[in-house]
Enzyme design. Structure first.
Site, PDB file in Angstrom:
ATOM      1  N   SER A  62       0.821  -1.215   0.000  1.00 33.90           N
ATOM      2  CA  SER A  62       0.000   0.000   0.000  1.00 33.90           C
ATOM      3  C   SER A  62       0.858   1.269   0.000  1.00 33.90           C
ATOM      4  CB  SER A  62      -0.916   0.004   1.230  1.00 33.90           C
ATOM      5  OG  SER A  62      -1.662  -1.188   1.276  1.00 33.90           O
TER       6      SER A  62
HETATM    7  N1  SAM Z   1      -0.638  -4.480   3.959  1.00 32.51           N
HETATM    8  C1  SAM Z   1       0.031  -4.989   2.798  1.00 32.51           C
HETATM    9  C2  SAM Z   1       1.419  -4.469   2.660  1.00 32.51           C
HETATM   10  O1  SAM Z   1       1.823  -3.606   3.436  1.00 32.51           O
HETATM   11  O2  SAM Z   1       2.115  -4.960   1.773  1.00 32.51           O
HETATM   12  C3  SAM Z   1      -0.737  -4.729   1.540  1.00 32.51           C
HETATM   13  C4  SAM Z   1      -1.762  -5.726   1.340  1.00 32.51           C
HETATM   14  S1  SAM Z   1      -2.442  -5.836  -0.258  1.00 32.51           S
HETATM   15  C5  SAM Z   1      -3.074  -4.258  -0.595  1.00 32.51           C
HETATM   16  C6  SAM Z   1      -3.893  -6.792   0.214  1.00 32.51           C
HETATM   17  C7  SAM Z   1      -3.572  -8.209   0.587  1.00 32.51           C
HETATM   18  O3  SAM Z   1      -4.775  -8.807   1.084  1.00 32.51           O
HETATM   19  C8  SAM Z   1      -3.109  -9.067  -0.587  1.00 32.51           C
HETATM   20  O4  SAM Z   1      -1.879  -9.645  -0.295  1.00 32.51           O
HETATM   21  C9  SAM Z   1      -4.213 -10.125  -0.711  1.00 32.51           C
HETATM   22  O5  SAM Z   1      -3.755 -11.382  -1.135  1.00 32.51           O
HETATM   23  C10 SAM Z   1      -4.756 -10.160   0.705  1.00 32.51           C
HETATM   24  N2  SAM Z   1      -6.109 -10.709   0.849  1.00 32.51           N
HETATM   25  C11 SAM Z   1      -7.197 -10.491   0.079  1.00 32.51           C
HETATM   26  N3  SAM Z   1      -8.258 -11.165   0.559  1.00 32.51           N
HETATM   27  C12 SAM Z   1      -7.818 -11.821   1.667  1.00 32.51           C
HETATM   28  C13 SAM Z   1      -8.438 -12.684   2.620  1.00 32.51           C
HETATM   29  N4  SAM Z   1      -9.735 -13.037   2.555  1.00 32.51           N
HETATM   30  N5  SAM Z   1      -7.690 -13.152   3.641  1.00 32.51           N
HETATM   31  C14 SAM Z   1      -6.371 -12.824   3.754  1.00 32.51           C
HETATM   32  N6  SAM Z   1      -5.737 -12.020   2.881  1.00 32.51           N
HETATM   33  C15 SAM Z   1      -6.450 -11.518   1.863  1.00 32.51           C
END
Ligand code: SAM
Length: 215
Positions: A62
């Site tokens: 992000s």
């Molecule tokens: N906070 C992270 C960082 O600093 O890199 C960014 C995260 S990215 C925007 C969103 C993440 O949420 C992705 O890696 C995606 O695979 C994960 N995600 C989406 N749906 C999910 C779920 N139901 N459970 C766990 N992770 C999930």
């Protein structure tokens, strides 16, 4: 940690403090955590830029401002147990680990979770538990949490996550359609829920039982 120290200082001053991030603990940790260790090698030059970056598997790390505002909204003091849904690169996890007692972090993509765990072990974070799975249902066996942060966009606030907050606990979650969301903060007060809407944002989908379906 000295590498890129000046660039990080500029990021904190120009992208965070100048836009209204006030929590000194958040600003300090964001000045310390080496964001360049969490990005892909071919994005290294832009590691401290004012935007999200690809981390593989169609996911992103992000934007620094979004990490800062979501963290600030949790109002962490240091003693809290926090659930993060969407480990991704582990950058947000590192920021949380520097500000609370323990972080439980869930990621649905195994390769991302494994890479984040390796990155975080490099600089000695020992207050994090990682798991691979559908975080849209939270982590009932470890509940209740003082704070829950969802780093992916959801069509609604999942009730099941509200159930896992302590009294006074906060849930930070982007809510909207698949293209645009608003950052919501839900606070549990005397058993009821108060919702505030904050900044517009755009996140990848929260995929799972209580988020978006895969199709
Ligand atoms: N906070 C992270 C960082 O600093 O890199 C960014 C995260 S990215 C925007 C969103 C993440 O949420 C992705 O890696 C995606 O695979 C994960 N995600 C989406 N749906 C999910 C779920 N139901 N459970 C766990 N992770 C999930």
């Amino acid at each position: 940690m000295k590498e890129y120290a000046e660039t990080r200082k500029h990021m904190v001053e120009r992208q965070l403090a100048a836009r209204g991030i006030r929590d000194r603990r958040v600003l300090r940790v964001m000045e310390e955590v080496p964001r360049h260790l969490f990005v892909d090698k071919n994005s290294l030059g832009g590691a401290y830029d004012d935007n999200p970056l690809p981390i593989g598997s169609g996911q992103t790390i992000s934007q620094p401002y979004m990490v800062a505002i979501m963290t600030e909204l949790l109002e962490l003091k240091g003693h809290e147990k926090v659930l993060e849904i969407g480990t991704g690169s582990g950058y947000q996890t590192a920021i949380l680990a520097g500000l609370c007692h323990w972080v439980f972090t869930i990621e649905r993509i195994r390769s991302l979770s494994q890479r984040a765990e390796i990155t975080l072990s490099q600089f000695g974070c020992q207050n994090i538990t990682f798991v691979v799975g559908d975080g849209s249902a939270g982590w009932p066996s470890e509940a209740p949490f003082d704070g829950i942060i969802v780093t992916a966009g959801s069509p609604k606030i999942p009730e099941i996550l509200l159930d896992q907050l302590i009294e006074g606990g906060r849930l930070i979650i982007p809510v909207g359609d698949r293209f645009a969301q608003t950052l919501n903060r839900a606070t549990k007060i005397e058993g009821g829920i108060t919702i505030e809407r904050h900044t517009p944002c755009r996140f990848v989908d929260l995929l799972g039982e209580h988020g978006w379906s895969k199709t």
